[in-house]
Design an enzyme around this catalytic site. Sequence first.
Site, PDB file in Angstrom:
ATOM      1  N   CYS A 157       2.778  -5.190   6.920  1.00 43.58           N
ATOM      2  CA  CYS A 157       2.469  -4.905   5.517  1.00 43.58           C
ATOM      3  C   CYS A 157       3.658  -4.225   4.852  1.00 43.58           C
ATOM      4  O   CYS A 157       4.631  -3.850   5.508  1.00 43.58           O
ATOM      5  CB  CYS A 157       1.224  -4.020   5.408  1.00 43.58           C
ATOM      6  SG  CYS A 157      -0.319  -4.884   5.756  1.00 43.58           S
ATOM      7  N   HIS A 199       0.810  -1.217   0.000  1.00 43.65           N
ATOM      8  CA  HIS A 199       0.000   0.000   0.000  1.00 43.65           C
ATOM      9  C   HIS A 199       0.844   1.268   0.000  1.00 43.65           C
ATOM     10  O   HIS A 199       2.069   1.225   0.183  1.00 43.65           O
ATOM     11  CB  HIS A 199      -0.955  -0.009   1.199  1.00 43.65           C
ATOM     12  CG  HIS A 199      -0.279   0.051   2.548  1.00 43.65           C
ATOM     13  ND1 HIS A 199       0.016   1.235   3.186  1.00 43.65           N
ATOM     14  CD2 HIS A 199       0.141  -0.938   3.373  1.00 43.65           C
ATOM     15  CE1 HIS A 199       0.587   0.977   4.349  1.00 43.65           C
ATOM     16  NE2 HIS A 199       0.676  -0.333   4.482  1.00 43.65           N
TER      17      HIS A 199
END
Length: 449
Positions: free
Chosen positions: A351, A332
């Site tokens: 992440c 992301h």
Amino acid sequence: MSKRHAVIIAVGLFASASALAQTETTGQAGPKQATPAGTVPATANPAHTAAPKAAAAAPAPTAESRSAAALALTHEPTYDEGTTQRIKDAALSYSDLAVRGGWPAIPADAKFALGIQGANDDLLRKRLILTSDLAADKASGAFDQDLADAVRRFQARHGLAPTGMMTPRTLAAMNVTVQKRIRQLEASLERLENTNFSFGQRYVVVNIPAAFAEAVENDLVVRRYRVIVGKTEKPSPTLTAQITSVVLNPTWTVPSSIAKTEISAHMRKDPTYLSRMHMEVLDGHDNPIDPHSVDWSGTHTPNFTVRQQNGTFNALGAVKIDMPNSYSVYMHDTNQRNLFSDDYRFDSHGCSRVDNVRDLAAWPLKDQPKWTRAAIDTEIATGQHLDVAMAKKVPVAWIYLTAWMTKDQTIQFRNDVYNQDEQLLEATAEEAAFFSNAGNHPLTAHMAQ
């Protein structure tokens, strides 16, 4: 443990023992697989190629310029179908180097300056010749441009800024023993032998220790990006998955572990925290509930969901690349893009935050003409949440390689940031010992077959 890997470990251990009887860091060319005579083929010797040049004074880097600079280093993938065999070849080459005594240590107080003769210049030259960063006919002389270029080669293949100067981190990397480098290669080989990844014409690789992502097409890297991966206490997992969609202007559903610890702690100190961060609390049916009705003591597992609305304040930034997996991690954007300028990029909860992520998002969508980079930018500017499904899923692998060799015979090393190499090799050794003993016992002999 495979028989093939057992051979590598045995050779490495033999080399280490032989070297003793005879006598870290995180980039570019290194020793090649030795010929029968134990020499490096001149045609493959990186000392005969141009070294990375130090960057000239320039404006502050942008996401695009950082990606371009990373791609300019090499178009060779970190991970492809030949990586396992090449790591095996590199381990054999380094084992041969260990048998011959390895390389000398550079004194911690050694001084080096361009154009000035130093007491340890020839020692540094010997160190760099042994790993083919410097041509063999450059064995003596003051710290000149050839030696600075060799230092740049060494720095580049260890993930260090290629300045050509002997920085403390460069010195530390040079003084890592050949035995440790062999162990890094062995651990990386062991991991890949246990990885089942379906390479496609196009795929994405995140190498966690290197903190870089690569978009590979037709066996060449066409995009390379800096990434921010998990902290040492919250490591990013190794996995294989498929990119299924690109989410523009995403919301962020806070993981329950973060809600229980970090969000709860903020709410205990500041009851307005959720509203300031544009977050809402939802029940099991996604219905909003009053934050004041929630137990923020942090002693109970959350029975609610915290979700952050999309916008410039959102922790996921403007883009999320979805890749369903059992760890619930993904790639992301971020609203803290300044972090990409740091060399140490281990600062997430697991992440992977991607520099220049809009460019990466456009790449797997290029078969869908509607979604050009300009179209993605336009859609993001509307502020509306949109999930763009992939017409063709793209394979993605998150790997943990602290050592590897690319097709151009460049051996790369990175820091074992999560301290996983020694743990893996210890576990492998224990497993090997167990099966060895099992083979000698009548009740368990079948287990060793």
